[in-house]
Design a protein around this motif. Structure first.
Motif, short mmCIF file in Angstrom:
data_model
loop_
_atom_site.label_atom_id
_atom_site.label_comp_id
_atom_site.label_asym_id
_atom_site.label_seq_id
_atom_site.Cartn_x
_atom_site.Cartn_y
_atom_site.Cartn_z
N THR A 53 0.93 -1.45 -0.01
CA THR A 53 -0.04 -0.02 0.06
C THR A 53 0.82 1.28 -0.07
O THR A 53 0.55 2.27 -0.70
CB THR A 53 -0.74 -0.24 1.24
N THR A 54 2.14 1.19 0.75
CA THR A 54 2.69 2.61 0.83
C THR A 54 4.09 2.33 0.11
O THR A 54 4.85 3.21 -0.17
CB THR A 54 3.24 2.65 2.22
N GLY A 55 4.39 1.05 -0.31
CA GLY A 55 5.58 0.67 -1.13
C GLY A 55 6.85 0.78 -0.26
O GLY A 55 7.85 1.09 -0.74
N LYS A 56 6.68 0.50 1.29
CA LYS A 56 7.83 0.63 1.89
C LYS A 56 8.11 -0.49 2.62
O LYS A 56 7.12 -1.36 3.11
CB LYS A 56 7.67 1.75 3.05
N THR A 57 9.27 -0.47 3.32
CA THR A 57 9.58 -1.51 4.39
C THR A 57 9.59 -0.87 6.02
O THR A 57 10.25 0.33 6.12
CB THR A 57 11.04 -2.10 4.23
N TYR A 58 9.09 -1.65 6.91
CA TYR A 58 9.00 -0.97 8.23
C TYR A 58 9.54 -1.68 9.28
O TYR A 58 9.59 -3.07 9.06
CB TYR A 58 7.52 -0.74 8.77
N ILE A 59 10.39 -1.29 10.00
CA ILE A 59 11.14 -1.91 11.07
C ILE A 59 10.65 -1.19 12.57
O ILE A 59 11.01 -0.07 12.68
CB ILE A 59 12.66 -1.97 10.92
N TYR A 60 10.07 -1.96 13.53
CA TYR A 60 9.65 -1.40 14.67
C TYR A 60 10.62 -2.00 15.69
O TYR A 60 10.83 -3.23 15.62
CB TYR A 60 8.18 -1.73 15.09
N SER A 61 11.00 -1.21 16.66
CA SER A 61 11.81 -1.65 17.77
C SER A 61 11.34 -1.25 19.06
O SER A 61 10.70 -0.06 19.07
CB SER A 61 13.29 -1.35 17.62
N THR A 62 11.48 -1.97 20.23
CA THR A 62 11.30 -1.77 21.47
C THR A 62 12.15 -2.32 22.46
O THR A 62 12.54 -3.58 22.21
CB THR A 62 9.92 -1.83 21.77
N GLY A 63 12.31 -1.96 23.68
CA GLY A 63 13.01 -2.61 24.74
C GLY A 63 11.80 -3.43 25.59
O GLY A 63 12.42 -4.28 26.50
N ASN A 64 10.70 -3.24 25.60
CA ASN A 64 9.67 -3.96 26.15
C ASN A 64 8.62 -4.33 25.28
O ASN A 64 7.80 -3.60 24.75
CB ASN A 64 8.88 -3.02 27.32
N ILE A 65 8.57 -5.52 24.78
CA ILE A 65 7.79 -6.00 23.79
C ILE A 65 6.29 -6.09 24.10
O ILE A 65 5.41 -6.13 23.15
CB ILE A 65 8.14 -7.38 23.20
N GLU A 66 6.15 -6.03 25.40
CA GLU A 66 4.59 -6.21 25.97
C GLU A 66 3.93 -5.01 26.12
O GLU A 66 2.70 -4.69 26.23
CB GLU A 66 4.34 -6.96 27.02
N LYS A 67 4.69 -3.80 26.49
CA LYS A 67 4.24 -2.70 26.80
C LYS A 67 4.73 -1.30 25.82
O LYS A 67 4.11 -0.32 25.96
CB LYS A 67 4.58 -2.24 28.32
N GLY A 68 5.79 -1.72 25.18
CA GLY A 68 6.31 -0.53 24.23
C GLY A 68 7.15 0.52 25.03
O GLY A 68 7.52 0.23 26.21
N PRO A 69 7.48 1.68 24.31
CA PRO A 69 6.67 2.14 23.35
C PRO A 69 7.84 1.74 21.92
O PRO A 69 8.67 1.10 22.34
CB PRO A 69 6.81 3.71 23.46
N TRP A 70 6.97 1.56 20.92
CA TRP A 70 7.55 1.34 19.91
C TRP A 70 8.27 2.40 18.80
O TRP A 70 7.59 3.41 18.60
CB TRP A 70 6.68 0.29 19.07
N LYS A 71 9.49 2.10 18.41
CA LYS A 71 10.27 3.20 17.58
C LYS A 71 9.93 2.63 16.26
O LYS A 71 10.16 1.49 16.08
CB LYS A 71 11.59 3.22 17.86
#
Length: 522
Positions: free
Chosen positions: A120-138
């Motif tokens: 849909t956007t033509g992009k690749t996304y990588i999300y990262s966090t130190g806490n997979i259950e609570k986030g926050p996600w960068k």
């Protein structure tokens, strides 16, 4: 006589023992609901799994388990992928069947990473966090959109993505995973990953999941030979750049695509999915043993019906759940079991306008259900399930339609329409590909109960609608909906709560509850 009684007693004891033993073991499928494109990791004694929900918002769900069988949704990597007409269901555009697709899940140096891509956007996304259950996600995003990629952190500190269909390619990423490393370019590491399954290719090998084990690189893909079934192929190499040698890993019941995982005790499994009709793509856990440096899937090449693991406690309330729409201070407005169909307009829904109720308001005129915003959804589940709701329709406006849906391209709707100053209970059936109003009954009160029952047993794939004026006596309405899994939506059927206007804006309906059980009435 005593001998016959003794024999009979032994047989009964043996029978009961067999039943108890069977009930004490996990069953395949482990999750009888739409959880496709599985990526899985283990961190200590915790297992985490990401999956695909495409056009839904929030998206890229993260599930957690202690035993590989009982899972709970604990997070989403994003609330909204992006704000575009297609993702917002505006200006006649939608992203059904697109949005974000297969993900990759990793844990590296104390950080969790989950990546995906979007046509849909033509992009690749990588999300990262130190806490997979609570986030926050960068989040970082970049072009192009790497199809069915596998994010991989190598032992030497270099970071890669493996991706493609048929031809499997490799690119190196920056140290901060912000994009392709400058001065590098993609490299074909497997010219024809489908080859182990034969030359008559239908679906080229895709769905890459790369792991490193016992000093070697193992790449898992799904392919589909013409006239055959979905097949798992696996390639291995001593170097990430190849050369790779491949073989068929599994060819049984069409169960394919996913990843390898080991337990703390060193027992290995593959977590894969199977197309199972209108309920969607459902996960299977497949035992794996290692022989001559290769993972061998299944038991004698077959996926077992039972597993030597703890049995499932059911999918309610951790995958789907009832909701009374009452919130205590500090609680999330919407539990994680809920997802909106596309990005919502947050001005047009509320849990505080009327305490204990979900209010859905109309804010624009729509011509069709599939292009109306703010349909709130949960998965259907098998073998059977029933969803019900109770709504107050006293504040509808002329042209409004609100109620309970079974969402897919060939949808079914049960609700209340306000037409020419009168209200009607209406069933709409779109199994033919065209929305047809099947039955219409006058409604002279403003409170009504609605119910949808789904039966996925042996791919029966049928649904029936019911209504009640008092919550006790239920009446069937409309004809049985024959549900069909369609590629345009690429998703199992979902129960949904909806309200949209075809003439005037500003009306609203209040949903008192949503309740789901894993059975039907007959």
């Amino acid at each position: 006589m005593k001998q016959k009684i003794l024999v009979l007693s032994i047989l009964i004891f043996s029978f009961l023992q067999t039943i108890c033993f069977a009930q004490s073991k996990a069953q395949n499928p482990t999750i009888f609901a739409d959880v496709p494109d599985i990526a899985i990791i283990r961190v200590g004694e915790n297992y985490y799994m990401s999956s695909t929900t495409m056009h839904m918002s929030p998206g890229l769900p993260i599930m957690k388990s202690k035993d590989l069988v009982n899972w709970k949704i604990v997070s989403y990597a994003y609330d909204t992928l992006a704000s575009t007409d297609a993702l917002n269901l505006t200006n006649g555009k939608s992203t059904y069947g697109n949005g974000s697709w297969a993900s990759s899940l990793r844990f590296h140096k104390g950080v969790f990473y989950v990546s995906t891509f979007s046509q849909t956007t033509g992009k690749t996304y990588i999300y990262s966090t130190g806490n997979i259950e609570k986030g926050p996600w960068k989040v970082v995003s970049f072009k192009p959109s790497f199809h069915d990629h596998s994010l991989f952190f190598d032992d030497d500190g270099r970071i890669y993505m493996v991706y493609g269909a048929g031809k499997i390619k490799l690119v190196e990423l920056n140290e901060d995973v912000s994009g392709v490393k400058a001065g590098t370019s993609e490299k074909i590491i497997i010219e024809n990953a489908s080859a182990p399954s034969g030359s008559n290719v239908g679906l080229p090998a895709e769905g890459s999941q790369l792991i490193k084990a016992f000093g070697k690189y193992y790449l898992i893909n799904i392919t589909w030979p013409k006239g055959g079934m979905r097949t798992v192929v696996i390639h291995r190499a001593d170097n990430i750049n190849g050369p790779y040698e491949g073989r068929i890993a599994l060819q049984d019941k069409g169960i394919a695509q996913g990843g390898l995982i080991d337990t703390p005790e060193g027992i290995w499994y593959a977590y894969l999915f199977r197309d199972f009709g209108s309920v969607g793509r459902i996960p299977y856990l497949v035992p794996v043993k290692w022989e001559d440096g290769w993972p061998v899937f299944g038991e004698n090449g077959k996926v077992p019906e039972t597993l030597k693991l703890k049995p499932s406690k059911g999918l309610i309330p951790n995958i789907v759940a009832s909701d009374e729409f009452s919130r205590k201070k500090g609680e999330s407005l919407l539990p994680l079991v809920w997802q909106w169909n596309h990005n919502p307009d947050n001005k047009l829904w509320s849990l505080s306008d009327k305490a204990g109720f979900l209010r859905l308001k109309t804010g624009r005129v729509d011509t069709a259900f599939l292009f109306s915003r703010n349909t709130l959804t949960q998965r259907t589940i098998g073998l059977q399930s029933t969803a019900s709701t109770f709504i107050d329709v006293s504040n509808m406006k002329e042209g409004d339609f609100a109620g309970l849906s079974l969402l897919q391209s060939k949808f079914g709707l049960l609700g209340v329409k306000f037409e020419n100053g009168l209200k009607y209970i209406v069933v709409v059936n779109a199994e033919s590909g065209k929305a047809i109003e099947q039955e219409k009954i006058s409604l002279i009160q403003n409170l009504i109960y609605l119910k949808a029952e789904c039966d996925f047993t042996n791919r029966k794939d049928v649904a029936n609608f019911f209504y009640s004026l008092d919550g006790k006596t239920w009446k069937a309405i409309g004809e049985q909906l024959k549900m069909s899994y369609t590629i345009p939506h690429f998703m199992g059927y979902r129960y949904g709560l909806f309200n949209y206007s075809t003439k005037n804006i500003g009306g609203f309906v209040d949903f008192d509850f949503y309740r789901i059980v894993n059975q039907i009435s007959n």
